[in-house]
Enzyme design. Sequence first.
Site, PDB file in Angstrom:
ATOM      1  N   HIS A  18       0.861  -1.192   0.000  1.00 31.12           N
ATOM      2  CA  HIS A  18       0.000   0.000   0.000  1.00 31.12           C
ATOM      3  C   HIS A  18       0.893   1.236   0.000  1.00 31.12           C
ATOM      4  O   HIS A  18       1.937   1.244   0.653  1.00 31.12           O
ATOM      5  CB  HIS A  18      -0.884   0.000   1.263  1.00 31.12           C
ATOM      6  CG  HIS A  18      -1.440   1.350   1.609  1.00 31.12           C
ATOM      7  ND1 HIS A  18      -0.969   2.089   2.674  1.00 31.12           N
ATOM      8  CD2 HIS A  18      -2.398   2.093   1.015  1.00 31.12           C
ATOM      9  CE1 HIS A  18      -1.650   3.232   2.732  1.00 31.12           C
ATOM     10  NE2 HIS A  18      -2.516   3.265   1.747  1.00 31.12           N
ATOM     11  N   ARG A  22     -16.322   8.499  -3.657  1.00 28.24           N
ATOM     12  CA  ARG A  22     -16.751   7.423  -4.555  1.00 28.24           C
ATOM     13  C   ARG A  22     -16.426   6.085  -3.886  1.00 28.24           C
ATOM     14  O   ARG A  22     -15.245   5.733  -3.705  1.00 28.24           O
ATOM     15  CB  ARG A  22     -15.998   7.556  -5.875  1.00 28.24           C
ATOM     16  CG  ARG A  22     -16.356   6.498  -6.900  1.00 28.24           C
ATOM     17  CD  ARG A  22     -15.621   6.769  -8.218  1.00 28.24           C
ATOM     18  NE  ARG A  22     -15.932   5.740  -9.191  1.00 28.24           N
ATOM     19  CZ  ARG A  22     -15.095   4.760  -9.531  1.00 28.24           C
ATOM     20  NH1 ARG A  22     -13.902   4.666  -8.959  1.00 28.24           N
ATOM     21  NH2 ARG A  22     -15.458   3.868 -10.444  1.00 28.24           N
ATOM     22  N   GLU A  34     -16.519   2.935  -4.706  1.00 29.05           N
ATOM     23  CA  GLU A  34     -15.690   1.942  -5.408  1.00 29.05           C
ATOM     24  C   GLU A  34     -14.199   2.300  -5.353  1.00 29.05           C
ATOM     25  O   GLU A  34     -13.352   1.408  -5.381  1.00 29.05           O
ATOM     26  CB  GLU A  34     -16.147   1.772  -6.860  1.00 29.05           C
ATOM     27  CG  GLU A  34     -17.494   1.061  -7.007  1.00 29.05           C
ATOM     28  CD  GLU A  34     -17.467  -0.415  -6.573  1.00 29.05           C
ATOM     29  OE1 GLU A  34     -16.386  -1.006  -6.522  1.00 29.05           O
ATOM     30  OE2 GLU A  34     -18.548  -0.947  -6.262  1.00 29.05           O
TER      31      GLU A  34
END
Lengths: 291, 291
Positions: B102, B253, B255
Amino acid sequence: MLERLRQAQDTITSAMSAIDGAPFREDRWERPGGGGGWARVLQDGAVFEKAGVNVSAVHGTLSEQAFSAMRARGIETAARDFFATGLSLVLHPHNPHAPTVHANYRYFELGGGEHWWFGGGADLTPSVLYEEDVVHFHRVLKKACDRHDPAFFPKFKAWCDTYFFIKHRNEARGVGGIFFDDLHDRPRDALFDFISDGLAAFVPSYAPIVERRKDMPHTDEERRWQQLRRGRYVEFNLVWDRGTHFGLRTDARVESVLMSLPLTARWEYCHEPLPWQQDLLDVLTQPRDWV
Amino acid sequence: MLERLRQAQDTITSAMSAIDGAPFREDRWERPGGGGGWARVLQDGAVFEKAGVNVSAVHGTLSEQAFSAMRARGIETAARDFFATGLSLVLHPHNPHAPTVHANYRYFELGGGEHWWFGGGADLTPSVLYEEDVVHFHRVLKKACDRHDPAFFPKFKAWCDTYFFIKHRNEARGVGGIFFDDLHDRPRDALFDFISDGLAAFVPSYAPIVERRKDMPHTDEERRWQQLRRGRYVEFNLVWDRGTHFGLRTDARVESVLMSLPLTARWEYCHEPLPWQQDLLDVLTQPRDWV
């Protein structure tokens, strides 16, 4: 109360074991601050991917955080000694045609009974929508409610739709059932009877559904969709469920708190639902009256 | 800043595509309140189970909640107009020997520049511990930090260990890296250069690791363990990660926010780790200095 919860735990795990063929394992655990519980889990059985039926009875002194949370809910008390007992269950079947189910019935007491209330409910989370299953589940719960107050079911049904809502997805976790909290507006014995009927309604509300769905043929596509729905279940429980959040931020037993999570889950980026999947989503975005 | 982030997005997705063989798809999205982003995702590739590299640049007026959160962090301002831009990536490879990674580098501005700061970092999450991989990852990040201030790496390494900690499990999410926030104690250009070097360090920090692990033979047991570790990743992101929580409670958002979740994850009740799994857990409960 604890005696009734343990009895319900026996009834429920016996009935689910009979459906699955495998036994539940029981773990007795103790809470460092006082009390403990009996966790019963059936993992990777013939019918259930993961099934947990927990009973706990804990007591002690509220943490600063928990005390503030109580005050925020409008409970005006200086008492910090608490007693809490409840039964909590989540059953995730393998077959994507068989819905996941959750139920929880609990009693909370502050200051040796100065303040007390009941909470609980049961709700159904299908991956594939069978309207007759949802109608059956709601009917059994309504009957249990109606024996006590005809106002209960409509109120607790609406509360359930509001509570089990995944705000960031703008969809319900499932097709609802009943949910209530802070119930203390009539004698304790009367409410205990109501809770007792709720516990007794669990097997008749769910067993016929899982019985008729557990051996249905299914496709890889249905299984994948179920896994995506399991992902949404995880999102609700970890992001929005007050009980889970409270458990993870206090000294609760993590394995019991997270027993509600499915064995497996899936997240696809921008998944586009197929028409039969959209049928379920339509119901999740516009909760219906089923009875 | 945005230009530099878009350039880094190109470099990183090109390098990861070259390793995987599959392209990233790009979705351009717009935020109702102002601005938007470019989401790039590679799902179910040959090497990556799920890989997302997002850039966004949003502006608007802080919500009441976000404004309170700023005040709580000690930022004394009446300004409510904000600008935020950043690159955020999470890569989950298929092979259990190849670690998840990450990284996130971001810039935030309030009141047209009255207040501004940088944040970011990068961290590695293996399922199977290869010390040489961890040492390599930390070394590359240290080099990028040392070019700017020898105090950066030790400080940001410790901050990373503290931040990416799954409190309810009493274990770190992974083997760390660097993390920093509210960075504004030197000229903006100097910090922009530091962020730019952090972005440039990503491919050299991670590509050699995934290259040497992606085709390693692996057992079902290793894959199952990886799935359990993916479950812990989900727990951290949904329960503890401030950015995810903020995103899910605002109008971000969904997603893009949840792109960080793995394609698949697993939760077993009371899993008992094997000795080689315990090696990883030992490092996660007692963070080490790797360089």
